[in-house]
Scaffold this active site. Structure first.
Site, PDB file in Angstrom:
ATOM      1  NE  ARG A  13     -17.135   8.658   3.277  1.00  0.00           N
ATOM      2  CZ  ARG A  13     -17.883   7.757   2.578  1.00  0.00           C
ATOM      3  NH1 ARG A  13     -17.674   8.238   1.150  1.00  0.00           N
ATOM      4  NH2 ARG A  13     -18.101   6.783   3.076  1.00  0.00           N
ATOM      5  CB  CYS A  59     -21.687  -7.862 -19.322  1.00  0.00           C
ATOM      6  SG  CYS A  59     -20.657  -7.568 -20.747  1.00  0.00           S
ATOM      7  CD  GLU A  60     -23.972  -7.280 -13.355  1.00  0.00           C
ATOM      8  OE1 GLU A  60     -25.007  -6.892 -13.001  1.00  0.00           O
ATOM      9  OE2 GLU A  60     -23.544  -8.521 -13.113  1.00  0.00           O
TER      10      GLU A  60
HETATM   11  C1  LIG Z   1     -15.445   2.576   7.985  1.00  0.00           C
HETATM   12  C2  LIG Z   1     -15.321   2.738   9.539  1.00  0.00           C
HETATM   13  C3  LIG Z   1     -14.533   4.033   9.870  1.00  0.00           C
HETATM   14  C4  LIG Z   1     -14.286   5.173   8.582  1.00  0.00           C
HETATM   15  O1  LIG Z   1     -15.354   5.871   8.327  1.00  0.00           O
HETATM   16  P1  LIG Z   1     -15.318   7.195   7.435  1.00  0.00           P
HETATM   17  O2  LIG Z   1     -16.889   7.381   7.143  1.00  0.00           O
HETATM   18  O3  LIG Z   1     -14.470   6.631   6.267  1.00  0.00           O
HETATM   19  O4  LIG Z   1     -14.580   8.148   8.057  1.00  0.00           O
HETATM   20  C5  LIG Z   1     -14.096   4.293  11.131  1.00  0.00           C
HETATM   21  N1  LIG Z   1     -14.371   3.235  12.131  1.00  0.00           N
HETATM   22  C6  LIG Z   1     -15.090   2.363  11.559  1.00  0.00           C
HETATM   23  C7  LIG Z   1     -15.438   1.058  12.785  1.00  0.00           C
HETATM   24  C8  LIG Z   1     -15.340   1.868  10.312  1.00  0.00           C
HETATM   25  O5  LIG Z   1     -16.164   0.598  10.008  1.00  0.00           O
END
Ligand SMILES: *Cc1c(COP(=O)(O)O)cnc(C)c1O
Length: 419
Positions: A277, A344-345
């Site tokens: 993210r 349609c939800e």
């Molecule tokens: C989803 C995930 C991430 C990434 O998480 P962010 O919050 O997007 O940084 C990293 N490691 C694992 C094992 C994940 O499942």
């Protein structure tokens, strides 16, 4: 920090007007800024300059091949959670030596592909997986480099559906069982214990849970070394939050890095990060067009041509996305809109009672901060084709995933002749 800005009241991604792309390819579509992706990667990488660190982008956040290629060029590795993501990372030019494989349900086929590619590390999430991986590696005449993903029982994450580090979550090896499982792995042929892995959640808005988890990991690493396990890597996962709304101030990556360096430096380990993210979230927006401004009995509905199939985060996690009109009209009166899609939800709602300047049918809107867990989670529900993805880089732009035609959308479907 991102590169979506108004110029003369027209929303731009870098030097390209959003409206120009919408005219060319239609709506809805995802729009990414290359400068923002690079900038976020570099902020993270620079914060760990001089430290021995691998930044493995979490492919599930945004798995488009062009995005992966751009990050690979910057030096990023990849954190993958399926055989498909492994293939994407390799196809985008991420060296196998920079790929870590996470996930609770790795199949024999997926582990075979990862062993044959020679990936950097398997993050093993259970005793069952450890046995299966070791047996497979022995059969293939290979040794799997592993970390155990341990569950430190720390609460973190902006929503119960994105917390992963509590004892009741399905992820990782229980804290109380970790030491014994490491002792077993140490003596197991087919695997080589390299490190410890943790990932406590996502959209984490404070450094405290990270620091609490790290303190527990430091103790565990000392215990494991005393037990004769050569722990040389610490994978701290991803999870750093981003600002979705104006009032949100998640930790700055530099502060996050400073805290981790302070706690981890005495451990003498190579650090691995799995940010998703934080790299991609604010580098993308979902662009949609207003179909109707519907005046309901009690509420005013802004019905747009993107739906929950395109961006499911509001429906799935009650997530907030800023909604920005592509054309700013300073004299438009404010209206409280329920911004909804055509699916349609009842749950197909992006925002309730959102104050926006009065919109006109045909206007474009941008759902901001949609670069992570947006396109990657999209579906074709209601037989709506996957929204295309576009990458802007300065004054250039390119479609990096095209909108499938009806024929492409239905290409795998056949009716047997006995119907
Ligand atoms: C989803 C995930 C991430 C990434 O998480 P962010 O919050 O997007 O940084 C990293 N490691 C694992 C094992 C994940 O499942």
């Amino acid at each position: 920090m991102h590169h979506f800005e108004y110029k003369d009241d027209a929303l731009h991604a870098e030097d390209v007007a959003v409206a120009e792309i919408a005219e060319a390819i239609g709506t809805p579509f995802y729009l990414y800024s290359a400068a923002t992706l690079r900038r976020h990667y570099r902020v993270f990488a620079d914060a760990f300059a001089g430290a021995d660190a691998l930044i493995a982008f979490s492919v599930k956040a945004n798995s488009n091949l062009a995005v992966l290629k751009l990050l690979a060029r910057e030096g990023a590795g990849a954190d993958v959670v399926s055989g498909g993501e492994l293939r994407r990372a390799l196809a985008a030019g991420v060296p196998a030596g920079k790929i870590v494989f996470s996930g609770v349900g790795k199949t024999v086929e997926e582990m075979t592909a990862a062993l044959e590619a020679g990936i950097y590390q398997f993050n093993v999430e259970s005793a069952n997986e450890l046995e299966a991986l070791a047996a497979l590696a022995r059969r293939l005449g290979r040794t799997a480099p592993i970390a155990l993903r341990v569950n430190p029982d720390v609460a973190a994450g902006g929503h119960e559906k994105i917390s992963t580090g509590k004892s009741e979550d399905k992820f990782g090896v229980a804290w109380s069982e970790a030491r014994a499982l490491y002792a077993h792995a140490r003596d197991l042929d087919g695997v080589a214990v390299k490190g410890v892995d943790v990932h406590i959640g996502s959209q984490i808005a404070s450094l405290d849970p990270f620091e609490a988890a790290l303190a527990k990991l430091a103790e565990l690493i000392a215990d494991l070394r005393a037990d004769g396990c050569a722990i040389e890597r610490l994978d701290v996962g991803g999870g750093l939050g981003i600002p979705y709304g104006a009032g949100e101030v998640p930790p700055h990556p530099e502060d996050y890095a400073a805290m981790i360096r302070r706690v981890a430096e005495p451990l003498g380990v190579r650090l691995i990060f799995e940010p998703g993210r934080m790299i991609a979230g604010n580098a993308g927006a979902l662009i949609a067009r207003v179909i109707y401004d519907k005046k309901g009995a009690a509420r005013r509905f802004l019905i747009v041509d993107a739906g929950m199939n395109d961006l499911i985060r509001p429906a799935l996690y009650d997530a907030y996305h800023e909604i920005a009109p592509a054309t700013r009209r300073p004299d438009a009166p404010p209206v409280d809109y329920d911004v909804v899609g055509p699916v349609c939800e009842t749950g197909d709602i992006f925002a309730k009672g959102r104050a926006l300047p009065e919109m006109r049918e045909g206007d474009l809107v941008a759902f901001m901060s949609a670069g992570a867990y947006g396109a990657a989670q999209a579906s074709q529900y209601n037989s709506r084709p996957l929204a295309p993805e576009v990458l802007v880089d300065g004054a250039r732009w390119a479609v990096i995933r095209k909108r499938p035609s009806f024929e492409e959308m239905t290409a795998g479907e056949t009716a047997p002749d006995w119907i």
